[in-house]
Design an enzyme around this catalytic site. Structure first.
Site, PDB file in Angstrom:
ATOM      1  NE  ARG A 146      -2.459   0.888   3.588  1.00  0.00           N
ATOM      2  CZ  ARG A 146      -2.327   2.043   4.239  1.00  0.00           C
ATOM      3  NH1 ARG A 146      -2.778   3.158   3.705  1.00  0.00           N
ATOM      4  NH2 ARG A 146      -1.747   2.094   5.428  1.00  0.00           N
ATOM      5  CE  LYS A 147       6.234   0.453   3.217  1.00  0.00           C
ATOM      6  NZ  LYS A 147       7.623  -0.002   3.487  1.00  0.00           N
ATOM      7  CB  THR A 148       0.188   3.490  -3.818  1.00  0.00           C
ATOM      8  OG1 THR A 148      -0.840   3.588  -2.817  1.00  0.00           O
ATOM      9  CG2 THR A 148       0.333   2.026  -4.222  1.00  0.00           C
TER      10      THR A 148
END
Length: 302
Positions: A146-148
């Site tokens: 989820r490190k977007t």
């Protein structure tokens, strides 16, 4: 038996087209000085790919030009790997054509190219990472994280999907992930899992980040569905994973996830890869990922 090519665009939420509108508004918030210069003559432009990579982001590219009354025709399918037909030769592939008023082609040019380049870069990195894991003998799930980029998650997660990896959880509402801060805040793994289950019910999995074998056991006993062996590697990771699977066989179903510091250079047997691990998750496929180079050139004779 016929093989159907998946249409990943059908997965996109209703809100994604509104985001495209906002991208265009951001890029031209006031007067379009360059557009005034070129006018409304109908022109045709060619989209060139100038570096190798997986083509991804077609729906976003199409929507940019649809909103600008232009038509796009593709010469390749999304998901195809674009490379020079002659080994060692510089890549320059005519991937698509865009037709419409010259002002509107140029109005959408940078927004469309940036989105396509970023999405294709992530798809390429995802594909290469997944292949490296398979070559190492890994048979489990390869996933992104989820490190977007805020506001750009649809594009980046979409790139992972086209590149052939699992998107992991999409957002905070998709799956319950309890990390070290959740555990420290509640006092224990058991407390954190019990609190989460009391509200998320049976329909969501609970993924717990653990730092040791003992924490992993506590998470399993608390009823966690996924045990993330965070920042473990080598013999420590593999021995813990095998021990957990053996000791809990037939007692409680759970998945083991390896995460933390995994990239294409260390996805190999003895490092982070072993088939006692069900999931490998990495941010390396979408953070600091090289873009695929595209350009859009108007045909002067059109």
């Amino acid at each position: 038996m016929s093989t159907t090519i998946p249409i990943y665009a059908n997965l996109l939420p209703p809100s994604w087209k509104v985001k495209v509108t906002s991208w265009l508004a951001e890029d031209c918030p006031s007067f379009d000085w360059g557009g005034f210069v070129v006018g409304e003559d109908i022109k045709r432009a060619t989209l060139f790919c100038k570096s190798e990579g997986v083509l991804a982001g077609v729906p976003f590219f199409d929507e940019v030009f649809k909103q600008l009354d232009c038509k796009v025709h593709w010469n390749f399918r999304e998901g195809e790997y674009l490379r020079s037909s002659t080994p060692g030769q510089k890549v320059k592939i005519a991937v698509a054509t865009v037709e419409g008023p010259s002002r509107k082609i140029l109005l959408g040019e940078r927004v469309a190219l940036n989105t396509l380049a970023r999405c294709s870069g992530i798809a390429t990195a995802s594909s290469l990472f997944a292949q490296k894991a398979r070559d190492a003998g890994y048979q489990g799930i390869v996933a992104g994280t989820r490190k977007t980029t805020p506001g750009f998650r649809d594009v980046e997660k979409y790139g992972m999907l086209v590149g052939g990896v699992d998107m992991h959880r999409y957002d905070l509402s998709s799956m319950v992930m309890l990390k070290d801060n959740h555990i420290w805040s509640t006092g224990s793994v058991k407390n954190a899992v019990a609190s989460a289950r009391s509200v998320c019910g049976f329909s969501l999995r609970i993924d717990v980040e653990v730092q040791s074998y003992d924490e992993a056991v506590e998470a399993i006993e608390a009823g966690a569905d996924v045990i993330m062996l965070d920042n473990m590697e080598g013999e420590t990771l593999i021995s813990n994973a095998k021990r957990l699977k053996q000791e809990w066989s037939g007692k409680h179903k759970f998945l083991l996830e390896s995460s933390g510091g995994i990239d294409i250079d260390n996805v190999k047997q003895g490092g982070h890869v072993d088939n006692s691990i069900d999931i490998i998750s990495t941010s390396s496929i979408h953070q600091s990922t090289k873009h695929v180079d595209f350009s859009l050139k108007i045909d002067p004779s059109s």
